[in-house]
Design an enzyme around this catalytic site. Structure first.
Site, short mmCIF file in Angstrom:
data_model
loop_
_atom_site.label_atom_id
_atom_site.label_comp_id
_atom_site.label_asym_id
_atom_site.label_seq_id
_atom_site.Cartn_x
_atom_site.Cartn_y
_atom_site.Cartn_z
N ARG A 164 42.22 52.14 43.10
CA ARG A 164 41.27 53.07 42.49
C ARG A 164 40.22 53.47 43.53
NH1 ARG A 164 44.58 53.71 39.23
NH2 ARG A 164 44.51 53.38 36.97
N HIS B 148 46.84 61.03 44.24
CA HIS B 148 47.07 60.00 43.22
C HIS B 148 48.52 60.07 42.70
CE1 HIS B 148 44.97 57.31 40.04
NE2 HIS B 148 46.23 56.96 40.19
P1 NAP Z 1 47.79 43.05 37.99
O1 NAP Z 1 49.21 42.62 37.77
O2 NAP Z 1 46.81 42.90 36.90
O3 NAP Z 1 47.29 42.24 39.28
C1 NAP Z 1 45.97 42.30 39.72
C2 NAP Z 1 45.79 41.37 40.91
O4 NAP Z 1 44.44 41.49 41.38
C3 NAP Z 1 46.00 39.91 40.51
O5 NAP Z 1 46.63 39.21 41.56
C4 NAP Z 1 44.55 39.41 40.35
O6 NAP Z 1 44.38 38.03 40.60
C5 NAP Z 1 43.85 40.21 41.43
N1 NAP Z 1 42.41 40.28 41.14
C6 NAP Z 1 41.79 40.85 40.09
N2 NAP Z 1 40.45 40.68 40.17
C7 NAP Z 1 40.24 39.97 41.31
C8 NAP Z 1 39.08 39.47 41.95
N3 NAP Z 1 37.86 39.64 41.43
N4 NAP Z 1 39.23 38.79 43.10
C9 NAP Z 1 40.47 38.58 43.63
N5 NAP Z 1 41.61 39.03 43.07
C10 NAP Z 1 41.48 39.72 41.92
O7 NAP Z 1 47.72 44.57 38.45
P2 NAP Z 1 48.89 45.49 39.03
O8 NAP Z 1 49.85 45.85 37.96
O9 NAP Z 1 49.42 44.85 40.26
O10 NAP Z 1 48.08 46.84 39.38
C11 NAP Z 1 46.99 46.86 40.28
C12 NAP Z 1 46.26 48.19 40.18
O11 NAP Z 1 47.00 49.21 40.84
C13 NAP Z 1 46.08 48.74 38.77
O12 NAP Z 1 44.98 48.13 38.11
C14 NAP Z 1 45.84 50.22 39.03
O13 NAP Z 1 44.46 50.50 39.10
C15 NAP Z 1 46.48 50.46 40.38
N6 NAP Z 1 47.57 51.45 40.28
C16 NAP Z 1 47.50 52.59 41.01
C17 NAP Z 1 48.53 53.52 40.95
C18 NAP Z 1 48.54 54.77 41.78
O14 NAP Z 1 49.33 55.68 41.55
N7 NAP Z 1 47.71 54.90 42.79
C19 NAP Z 1 49.63 53.28 40.10
C20 NAP Z 1 49.67 52.11 39.37
C21 NAP Z 1 48.64 51.18 39.46
P3 NAP Z 1 45.04 36.92 39.63
O15 NAP Z 1 46.54 37.02 39.90
O16 NAP Z 1 44.49 35.66 40.11
O17 NAP Z 1 44.69 37.31 38.22
#
Ligand code: NAP
Length: 308
Positions: free
Chosen positions: A223, A271
């Site tokens: 983001r 994006h």
């Molecule tokens: P996810 O499965 O919820 O994983 C989030 C990761 O971030 C987890 O490993 C979590 O740690 C870690 N995390 C969260 N808060 C943290 C903190 N304060 N300190 C350290 N680590 C932290 O999310 P995801 O499915 O991989 O997606 C990630 C993000 O990608 C989405 O939220 C979205 O905003 C973005 N995204 C972007 C696009 C695009 O087109 N650009 C498309 C899809 C998604 P834990 O494992 O310990 O909980």
């Protein structure tokens, strides 16, 4: 079961087709044609107009169309109904593709070679061994863990940072706020794949960028609000950072006069790193509707306090 498709600007045709094929008994209503609001059990949403979900008294599930729920949770009118986020294996694959391309682009200095080509100069630039190039992935969730695996397959030294400990044999694990400085200091190519939450907003500012080794690159496809844009520009212009690939921005669409568009060290994409596709995303929606019907725990339910 009645599902409201509440995604202004998203074409519902593919969704109608995929959902009907997987769950023929489902009644799908396309907003704004909501019909009798008391009959709606669940809503599939993307950027719903504030207040719209409050109009649905029987709502039992808010299923987000995207994998990030920061925009949805920021809506103060969101009713106290369980929220599930998307898990789309197609997005996970696309995100890894995007990051692998960007890592290789920076690693192989393709921006520098493009500049040399424009000058018709045949010149070989210093080369760095892949196993010595350290990639660091912020966030080891669904997208981060898979992406780390794919990047590691090229031979890069990969580390990841998460909130809780992770045991992945192909990634050096860092977890918790205390380890962030050490993680950044060992990272030549930084990839942000964190969810946007109150604790991760502005996580990449001047102090953090300064901890990266000289010549490091930044890839942000999570983001825009993770990155302090002025601090990135300062770090690039001072020569501390070598380049950035950015898919997400604080303001989208990126305004025409934004300095990122023309900066020689920045690549911009609109994006598109990972887009939800009905073919790969509909199975999760249907599985959650089935679980809702059966009173079973939802998949990918969001912790509204934690923010992801
Ligand atoms: P996810 O499965 O919820 O994983 C989030 C990761 O971030 C987890 O490993 C979590 O740690 C870690 N995390 C969260 N808060 C943290 C903190 N304060 N300190 C350290 N680590 C932290 O999310 P995801 O499915 O991989 O997606 C990630 C993000 O990608 C989405 O939220 C979205 O905003 C973005 N995204 C972007 C696009 C695009 O087109 N650009 C498309 C899809 C998604 P834990 O494992 O310990 O909980």
């Amino acid at each position: 079961m009645v599902l409201l498709f509440l995604c202004p600007g998203v074409n519902p045709v593919g969704w109608s087709r995929e959902l009907a094929a997987l769950m023929p008994e489902l009644e799908l209503r396309i907003w704004p044609e909501v019909g009798d609001v008391t009959q709606i059990d669940a809503a599939l949403v993307w950027q719903p107009p504030p207040g719209e979900l409050q109009r649905l008294p029987g709502l039992r599930l808010i299923q987000c169309l995207g994998m990030g729920v920061d925009g949805l949770l920021a809506d103060s009118t969101l009713p106290p109904v369980p929220v599930a986020r998307m898990f789309d294996p197609g997005i996970v694959t696309q995100m890894a593709e995007y990051v692998c391309e960007a890592v290789l682009y920076h690693h192989r200095r393709l921006a520098d070679y493009a500049a040399l080509q424009r000058e018709r100069r045949w010149q070989r630039l210093p080369w760095q061994d892949t196993v010595r190039r350290r990639v660091g992935i912020l966030g080891l969730g669904e997208i981060g863990a898979h992406t780390a695996r794919q990047v590691q397959r090229f031979g890069f030294a990969v580390a990841g940072w998460s909130r809780s400990p992770k045991v992945l044999e192909y990634v050096a694990g860092f977890y918790g706020d205390d380890t962030l400085p050490a993680f950044l200091q060992r990272t030549d190519i930084l990839v942000c794949l964190l969810p946007l939450t109150p604790t991760t907003r502005d996580i990449l500012g001047a102090r953090e960028l300064a901890l990266l080794p000289a010549g490091a690159c930044v890839i942000n496809c999570a983001r825009g609000e993770h990155l302090v844009e002025a601090d990135l520009l300062a770090a690039l212009d001072s020569g501390h950072l070598a380049g950035a690939t950015l898919d997400v921005f604080r303001q989208e669409p990126l305004p025409p006069d934004h300095p990122f568009w023309t900066h020689p060290k920045i690549r911009v994409t609109p994006h598109v790193a990972g887009l939800t596709h009905p073919r790969t995303a509909a199975p999760l929606v249907v599985e959650n509707l089935r679980r809702l019907q059966a009173g079973e725990p939802l998949l990918h339910r969001v912790d509204r306090v934690r923010g992801y």
